[in-house]
Design a protein around this motif. Structure first.
Motif, PDB file in Angstrom:
ATOM      1  N   PHE A   7       0.843  -1.196   0.000  1.00 40.57           N
ATOM      2  CA  PHE A   7       0.000   0.000   0.000  1.00 40.57           C
ATOM      3  C   PHE A   7       0.877   1.243   0.000  1.00 40.57           C
ATOM      4  CE2 PHE A   7      -2.215  -3.499   1.879  1.00 40.57           C
ATOM      5  CZ  PHE A   7      -3.469  -3.458   1.293  1.00 40.57           C
ATOM      6  N   VAL A   8       0.532   2.191  -0.853  1.00 37.32           N
ATOM      7  CA  VAL A   8       1.257   3.453  -0.969  1.00 37.32           C
ATOM      8  C   VAL A   8       0.339   4.560  -0.455  1.00 37.32           C
ATOM      9  CG1 VAL A   8       2.436   5.055  -2.522  1.00 37.32           C
ATOM     10  CG2 VAL A   8       2.453   2.594  -3.016  1.00 37.32           C
ATOM     11  N   VAL A   9       0.784   5.240   0.608  1.00 35.91           N
ATOM     12  CA  VAL A   9       0.026   6.360   1.167  1.00 35.91           C
ATOM     13  C   VAL A   9       0.764   7.645   0.815  1.00 35.91           C
ATOM     14  CG1 VAL A   9      -1.002   7.370   3.232  1.00 35.91           C
ATOM     15  CG2 VAL A   9      -0.651   4.890   3.101  1.00 35.91           C
ATOM     16  N   VAL A  10       0.068   8.600   0.212  1.00 35.58           N
ATOM     17  CA  VAL A  10       0.660   9.897  -0.083  1.00 35.58           C
ATOM     18  C   VAL A  10       0.471  10.781   1.143  1.00 35.58           C
ATOM     19  CG1 VAL A  10       0.751  11.846  -1.672  1.00 35.58           C
ATOM     20  CG2 VAL A  10       0.074   9.592  -2.523  1.00 35.58           C
ATOM     21  N   TRP A  16      -1.944  14.565  -1.440  1.00 34.85           N
ATOM     22  CA  TRP A  16      -1.938  14.155  -0.036  1.00 34.85           C
ATOM     23  C   TRP A  16      -3.220  13.410   0.331  1.00 34.85           C
ATOM     24  CZ3 TRP A  16      -5.475  16.090   3.575  1.00 34.85           C
ATOM     25  CH2 TRP A  16      -6.266  17.146   3.124  1.00 34.85           C
ATOM     26  N   GLY A  17      -3.047  12.332   1.114  1.00 37.11           N
ATOM     27  CA  GLY A  17      -4.191  11.560   1.580  1.00 37.11           C
ATOM     28  C   GLY A  17      -4.614  10.443   0.640  1.00 37.11           C
ATOM     29  N   THR A  95       5.634  13.238  -0.394  1.00 34.73           N
ATOM     30  CA  THR A  95       6.203  12.188   0.449  1.00 34.73           C
ATOM     31  C   THR A  95       5.295  10.966   0.377  1.00 34.73           C
ATOM     32  OG1 THR A  95       7.047  13.852   1.986  1.00 34.73           O
ATOM     33  CG2 THR A  95       7.008  11.577   2.762  1.00 34.73           C
ATOM     34  N   LEU A  96       5.894   9.795   0.156  1.00 38.09           N
ATOM     35  CA  LEU A  96       5.154   8.541   0.091  1.00 38.09           C
ATOM     36  C   LEU A  96       5.532   7.668   1.282  1.00 38.09           C
ATOM     37  CD1 LEU A  96       5.723   7.606  -3.674  1.00 38.09           C
ATOM     38  CD2 LEU A  96       3.905   9.030  -2.702  1.00 38.09           C
TER      39      LEU A  96
END
Length: 257
Positions: A7-10, A16-17, A95-96
């Motif tokens: 899973f990649v969260v920004v 963002w989000g 940012t990831l």
């Protein structure tokens, strides 16, 4: 192991989000291109910036020759095997965060959405801004802007925030640092250009009037260049203090070299 995918969260930046799930065995291209599997419309990100591959031994990311580079835990890389919880910085804004557990990824997403923005102005908060100052590849410039008339009403605060946000260029990063202070991170060290930006914002704020007709002015401290974030912050604070000490409603520049 990533048998259930990754899973990649920004965490920061224009996207963002956002949360993206990558299935086991999947390969995805991240970039600004319309055809990218994970598209992030950030000027600091190349059209085809990063390849993400979910293999049996983990998630491998490879920079695709991007203009501004990719950074893992602060270090630039060409190819990197990630572990759960690792962060990547792409450009000045994005940012990831990588997670292997969906529940953890969703929790991080919720925190990113709640913590990133100041509710009164919708600008970035101070912690994010200072993280980006620390992570930004040189050369950069830093501006600290402070409302001279305090305390500022909520209407005045919102008005000044809007003027600043609308007055910067795409790629500049704006944040509310404390009650009456704002910050701008500019991705170049052209002193003339940064000083022109400061004067433009100062003039626009002075000409603007809230409903009660209050005259409002800004004092601005500018730090140009430098390789160390702490030196930039110190120079911007010193310049702002000098602007206020010498009469307010002016911009002062200091070198952070």
């Amino acid at each position: 192991m990533v048998g259930t995918g990754a899973f990649v969260v920004v965490l920061t930046g224009p996207a963002w989000g956002d949360l993206h799930r990558l299935a086991p065995g999947q390969s995805a291209i991240l970039g600004r291109d319309e055809a990218a599997d994970i598209r992030i419309d950030d000027e600091g990100i190349s059209r085809r910036h990063l390849q993400i591959e979910v293999g049996p031994d983990g998630v491998r990311v490879s920079d695709l020759g991007s203009q501004n580079g990719s950074f893992h835990q602060g270090e630039r890389f060409e190819s990197q095997l990630l572990t759960d919880g690792d962060r990547l910085q792409l450009g000045i804004n994005t940012t990831l965060l990588f997670r292997t557990d969906e529940a953890q990824a969703m929790a991080e997403q919720a925190r990113a959405i709640a913590d990133l923005r100041d509710p009164a102005t919708n600008l970035y908060r101070r912690p994010y801004f200072e993280d980006r100052v620390a992570a930004a590849p040189a050369p950069t410039s830093l501006l600290y802007l402070e409302i001279d008339q305090t305390p500022a009403s909520p209407e005045l605060l919102t008005l000044v925030a809007q003027i600043i946000e609308q007055g910067v260029r795409q790629g500049d990063l704006v944040a509310r640092l404390d009650e009456h202070r704002f910050g701008i991170l500019v991705p170049h060290d052209n002193a003339t250009g940064v000083e022109m930006l400061a004067e433009r914002l100062r003039n626009r704020v002075e000409l603007a009037r809230p409903k009660d007709g209050t005259r409002t002015t800004l004092s601005i401290g500018i730090a140009v260049g430098g390789q160390r974030p702490e030196a930039q912050i110190s120079a911007a604070r010193e310049a702002l203090a000098h602007a206020r000490k010498t009469g307010c409603n002016r911009a002062v520049t200091r070198s952070a070299q």
